[in-house]
Motif scaffolding. Sequence first.
Motif, short mmCIF file in Angstrom:
data_model
loop_
_atom_site.label_atom_id
_atom_site.label_comp_id
_atom_site.label_asym_id
_atom_site.label_seq_id
_atom_site.Cartn_x
_atom_site.Cartn_y
_atom_site.Cartn_z
N ASP A 283 59.59 -41.16 9.57
CA ASP A 283 59.40 -39.71 9.65
C ASP A 283 59.50 -39.07 8.27
N ARG A 284 60.47 -39.51 7.49
CA ARG A 284 60.63 -38.97 6.14
C ARG A 284 59.43 -39.35 5.28
N TRP A 285 58.92 -40.55 5.46
CA TRP A 285 57.69 -40.95 4.75
C TRP A 285 56.54 -40.01 5.06
N ALA A 286 56.32 -39.72 6.33
CA ALA A 286 55.21 -38.85 6.72
C ALA A 286 55.39 -37.44 6.17
N ARG A 287 56.61 -36.91 6.19
CA ARG A 287 56.86 -35.58 5.63
C ARG A 287 56.59 -35.56 4.12
N ILE B 77 54.70 -44.58 14.02
CA ILE B 77 53.89 -44.17 12.87
C ILE B 77 53.02 -42.97 13.23
N LEU B 78 52.31 -43.06 14.34
CA LEU B 78 51.42 -41.97 14.74
C LEU B 78 52.20 -40.70 15.03
N THR B 79 53.32 -40.83 15.70
CA THR B 79 54.13 -39.65 16.01
C THR B 79 54.68 -39.02 14.74
N ALA B 80 55.09 -39.82 13.78
CA ALA B 80 55.60 -39.29 12.52
C ALA B 80 54.52 -38.49 11.78
N VAL B 81 53.31 -39.02 11.75
CA VAL B 81 52.20 -38.33 11.07
C VAL B 81 51.89 -37.01 11.76
N LEU B 82 51.84 -37.02 13.08
CA LEU B 82 51.57 -35.78 13.82
C LEU B 82 52.70 -34.78 13.64
#
Length: 295
Positions: A138-142, A234-239
């Motif tokens: 999640d931190r990666w996606a943010r 991964i997909l949820t983090a990006v969204l």
Amino acid sequence: MTDDSYLKINRANWDARADVHVGPDGYRLDAFDDPEWISDVVAFDRPRLGDLTGLDAVHLQCHIGTDTVSLARLGARMAGLDLSPRALAHARTFAARAGVDVEFVESDVYGAVEALGPARFDLVYTGIGAICWLPDIDRWARTVAALLRPGGRLFIRDGHPVLNSLAAVVVGNEYAERDQQPDMTAPGGMSPALEFPYYTQPEYRVWCEETSYAGSTPVASPVSVEWNHSIGEILTAVLSAGLTIDTFVEHDSVPWDALPGMMTLGDDGEYRLSDRPERLPASFTLIATRPASDI
């Protein structure tokens, strides 16, 4: 895992790997003496990357810069970020030899916005075999979302979490009696089996590999730690980071011999299961966009 001890372990590992990867049997650096040459990884990605001419782009976890230089040769103004000072030293030497101008910055991924600046890039590129070194997807996606300008894109191709869950196991002779049998490389044969966690775990998984995937010289600091992240995570983090998913593709290949003795190298520089490769999602490509209206 709440502390940053993993950074020290993995930095030492990748410092050591970088020295191996620039060796005579490491990465194919001489090939880049041809000004038209790009890495096999970027060549695989090229049909989905689109036109990069004039884009401001950053390659996160860039290592020694072969893919970074390749993206620059496709027209992007490139920055490369990595936590390994040894890798970056080699990357700067390599880019100069290739005649390509790249801004290389030392930082772990989670410090990228502070190191590079917010909303600076049209493209954030993350290459193969990268996010397994990060504890918090999640931190990666943010972080990715914060690096992108409105309308900018994330492009990631990485090892599939199913592949990362597999280990080679020896199977009994009864397997060989079936009509479809694996590549026989040990008594009784070998087969991939789900042995490791598919979902992100609180604690890292420790590896000790005396050699690397490229080059035969022993790695001076062989211990590394990693985490697996499921496709759903991964997909949820990006969204959740506010990005819009444009493309998600799973591939039956990966550019390293992930299951030694059970994979075959193809003409495209990709490894696939020798026996029924359609069984395994070996890697994936995800493209996502920060909405143009995002302020």
